[in-house]
Design a protein around this motif. Sequence first.
Motif, PDB file in Angstrom:
ATOM      1  N   LEU A 137       0.808  -1.223   0.000  1.00  0.00           N
ATOM      2  CA  LEU A 137       0.000   0.000   0.000  1.00  0.00           C
ATOM      3  C   LEU A 137       0.840   1.271   0.000  1.00  0.00           C
ATOM      4  O   LEU A 137       0.312   2.360  -0.227  1.00  0.00           O
ATOM      5  CB  LEU A 137      -0.974  -0.017   1.177  1.00  0.00           C
ATOM      6  CG  LEU A 137      -2.078  -1.066   1.054  1.00  0.00           C
ATOM      7  CD1 LEU A 137      -2.857  -1.185   2.355  1.00  0.00           C
ATOM      8  CD2 LEU A 137      -3.006  -0.743  -0.110  1.00  0.00           C
ATOM      9  N   THR A 138       2.148   1.153   0.210  1.00  0.00           N
ATOM     10  CA  THR A 138       3.023   2.326   0.120  1.00  0.00           C
ATOM     11  C   THR A 138       3.440   2.611  -1.315  1.00  0.00           C
ATOM     12  O   THR A 138       4.052   3.635  -1.583  1.00  0.00           O
ATOM     13  CB  THR A 138       4.310   2.159   0.964  1.00  0.00           C
ATOM     14  OG1 THR A 138       5.160   1.172   0.370  1.00  0.00           O
ATOM     15  CG2 THR A 138       4.001   1.810   2.409  1.00  0.00           C
ATOM     16  N   LYS A 139       3.109   1.708  -2.219  1.00  0.00           N
ATOM     17  CA  LYS A 139       3.523   1.831  -3.620  1.00  0.00           C
ATOM     18  C   LYS A 139       2.438   2.509  -4.451  1.00  0.00           C
ATOM     19  O   LYS A 139       1.271   2.530  -4.077  1.00  0.00           O
ATOM     20  CB  LYS A 139       3.828   0.444  -4.195  1.00  0.00           C
ATOM     21  CG  LYS A 139       4.946  -0.285  -3.461  1.00  0.00           C
ATOM     22  CD  LYS A 139       6.231   0.490  -3.548  1.00  0.00           C
ATOM     23  CE  LYS A 139       7.384  -0.228  -2.884  1.00  0.00           C
ATOM     24  NZ  LYS A 139       8.607   0.547  -2.918  1.00  0.00           N
ATOM     25  N   PRO A 140       2.806   3.045  -5.630  1.00  0.00           N
ATOM     26  CA  PRO A 140       1.811   3.664  -6.514  1.00  0.00           C
ATOM     27  C   PRO A 140       0.772   2.653  -6.990  1.00  0.00           C
ATOM     28  O   PRO A 140       1.012   1.441  -6.992  1.00  0.00           O
ATOM     29  CB  PRO A 140       2.648   4.156  -7.705  1.00  0.00           C
ATOM     30  CG  PRO A 140       4.063   4.112  -7.273  1.00  0.00           C
ATOM     31  CD  PRO A 140       4.162   3.113  -6.158  1.00  0.00           C
ATOM     32  N   ASP A 141      -0.387   3.152  -7.414  1.00  0.00           N
ATOM     33  CA  ASP A 141      -1.485   2.285  -7.846  1.00  0.00           C
ATOM     34  C   ASP A 141      -1.109   1.366  -9.004  1.00  0.00           C
ATOM     35  O   ASP A 141      -1.628   0.260  -9.102  1.00  0.00           O
ATOM     36  CB  ASP A 141      -2.703   3.118  -8.242  1.00  0.00           C
ATOM     37  CG  ASP A 141      -3.361   3.790  -7.054  1.00  0.00           C
ATOM     38  OD1 ASP A 141      -3.085   3.377  -5.904  1.00  0.00           O
ATOM     39  OD2 ASP A 141      -4.147   4.728  -7.280  1.00  0.00           O
ATOM     40  N   ASP A 142      -0.208   1.796  -9.877  1.00  0.00           N
ATOM     41  CA  ASP A 142       0.138   0.986 -11.045  1.00  0.00           C
ATOM     42  C   ASP A 142       1.338   0.067 -10.806  1.00  0.00           C
ATOM     43  O   ASP A 142       1.826  -0.571 -11.721  1.00  0.00           O
ATOM     44  CB  ASP A 142       0.403   1.884 -12.259  1.00  0.00           C
ATOM     45  CG  ASP A 142       1.579   2.835 -12.041  1.00  0.00           C
ATOM     46  OD1 ASP A 142       2.044   2.988 -10.891  1.00  0.00           O
ATOM     47  OD2 ASP A 142       2.022   3.440 -13.032  1.00  0.00           O
ATOM     48  N   TRP A 143       1.790  -0.021  -9.568  1.00  0.00           N
ATOM     49  CA  TRP A 143       2.943  -0.849  -9.220  1.00  0.00           C
ATOM     50  C   TRP A 143       2.524  -2.303  -9.115  1.00  0.00           C
ATOM     51  O   TRP A 143       1.432  -2.628  -8.631  1.00  0.00           O
ATOM     52  CB  TRP A 143       3.507  -0.358  -7.888  1.00  0.00           C
ATOM     53  CG  TRP A 143       4.763  -1.014  -7.428  1.00  0.00           C
ATOM     54  CD1 TRP A 143       6.022  -0.801  -7.892  1.00  0.00           C
ATOM     55  CD2 TRP A 143       4.886  -1.971  -6.368  1.00  0.00           C
ATOM     56  NE1 TRP A 143       6.929  -1.561  -7.193  1.00  0.00           N
ATOM     57  CE2 TRP A 143       6.250  -2.301  -6.249  1.00  0.00           C
ATOM     58  CE3 TRP A 143       3.985  -2.588  -5.515  1.00  0.00           C
ATOM     59  CZ2 TRP A 143       6.727  -3.203  -5.324  1.00  0.00           C
ATOM     60  CZ3 TRP A 143       4.459  -3.490  -4.599  1.00  0.00           C
ATOM     61  CH2 TRP A 143       5.821  -3.785  -4.503  1.00  0.00           C
ATOM     62  N   SER A 144       3.361  -3.232  -9.567  1.00  0.00           N
ATOM     63  CA  SER A 144       3.075  -4.668  -9.477  1.00  0.00           C
ATOM     64  C   SER A 144       3.864  -5.273  -8.320  1.00  0.00           C
ATOM     65  O   SER A 144       5.077  -5.086  -8.227  1.00  0.00           O
ATOM     66  CB  SER A 144       3.464  -5.378 -10.770  1.00  0.00           C
ATOM     67  OG  SER A 144       2.656  -4.940 -11.821  1.00  0.00           O
ATOM     68  N   LEU A 145       3.171  -5.996  -7.467  1.00  0.00           N
ATOM     69  CA  LEU A 145       3.797  -6.667  -6.330  1.00  0.00           C
ATOM     70  C   LEU A 145       4.533  -7.901  -6.832  1.00  0.00           C
ATOM     71  O   LEU A 145       3.958  -8.739  -7.520  1.00  0.00           O
ATOM     72  CB  LEU A 145       2.717  -7.060  -5.319  1.00  0.00           C
ATOM     73  CG  LEU A 145       3.149  -7.506  -3.948  1.00  0.00           C
ATOM     74  CD1 LEU A 145       3.937  -6.409  -3.240  1.00  0.00           C
ATOM     75  CD2 LEU A 145       1.938  -7.874  -3.110  1.00  0.00           C
ATOM     76  N   CYS A 146       5.818  -8.007  -6.499  1.00  0.00           N
ATOM     77  CA  CYS A 146       6.674  -9.082  -6.999  1.00  0.00           C
ATOM     78  C   CYS A 146       7.339  -9.787  -5.810  1.00  0.00           C
ATOM     79  O   CYS A 146       7.884  -9.134  -4.911  1.00  0.00           O
ATOM     80  CB  CYS A 146       7.719  -8.461  -7.916  1.00  0.00           C
ATOM     81  SG  CYS A 146       8.912  -9.607  -8.567  1.00  0.00           S
ATOM     82  N   ILE A 147       7.279 -11.103  -5.789  1.00  0.00           N
ATOM     83  CA  ILE A 147       7.840 -11.872  -4.684  1.00  0.00           C
ATOM     84  C   ILE A 147       9.305 -11.538  -4.464  1.00  0.00           C
ATOM     85  O   ILE A 147       9.739 -11.302  -3.339  1.00  0.00           O
ATOM     86  CB  ILE A 147       7.647 -13.388  -4.910  1.00  0.00           C
ATOM     87  CG1 ILE A 147       6.169 -13.751  -4.768  1.00  0.00           C
ATOM     88  CG2 ILE A 147       8.488 -14.206  -3.934  1.00  0.00           C
ATOM     89  CD1 ILE A 147       5.832 -15.181  -5.108  1.00  0.00           C
ATOM     90  N   SER A 148      10.098 -11.475  -5.534  1.00  0.00           N
ATOM     91  CA  SER A 148      11.531 -11.217  -5.364  1.00  0.00           C
ATOM     92  C   SER A 148      11.789  -9.838  -4.760  1.00  0.00           C
ATOM     93  O   SER A 148      12.709  -9.675  -3.954  1.00  0.00           O
ATOM     94  CB  SER A 148      12.267 -11.360  -6.696  1.00  0.00           C
ATOM     95  OG  SER A 148      11.784 -10.436  -7.647  1.00  0.00           O
ATOM     96  N   ASP A 149      10.985  -8.842  -5.102  1.00  0.00           N
ATOM     97  CA  ASP A 149      11.134  -7.509  -4.513  1.00  0.00           C
ATOM     98  C   ASP A 149      10.860  -7.549  -3.015  1.00  0.00           C
ATOM     99  O   ASP A 149      11.618  -6.987  -2.220  1.00  0.00           O
ATOM    100  CB  ASP A 149      10.192  -6.512  -5.188  1.00  0.00           C
ATOM    101  CG  ASP A 149      10.246  -5.146  -4.543  1.00  0.00           C
ATOM    102  OD1 ASP A 149      11.354  -4.568  -4.455  1.00  0.00           O
ATOM    103  OD2 ASP A 149       9.185  -4.644  -4.112  1.00  0.00           O
TER     104      ASP A 149
END
Length: 73
Positions: A41-53
């Motif tokens: 939720l701290t990321k921009p709306d168009d950001w993709s959640l990635c396991i490695s990140d």
Amino acid sequence: MSRIKLITRVDKNRDYTPIINAVFRDSRLSWGAKGIMGYALTKPDDWSLCISDVVNQGTDGKAKVTAYFKELR
């Protein structure tokens, strides 16, 4: 039971994220899954959640992070 002061209020005019309380009150989720949701939720709306990140941002390994993602799904 001893209590520890964990909350320090900050200026909410910059660099903060509003998060719906229901995320943290959902007893079906582990604290790890709740933490990942808070991070996302701290990321921009168009950001993709990635396991490695997520693995690179914390101390839990890939197996734990993958399990947290499954909880959130």
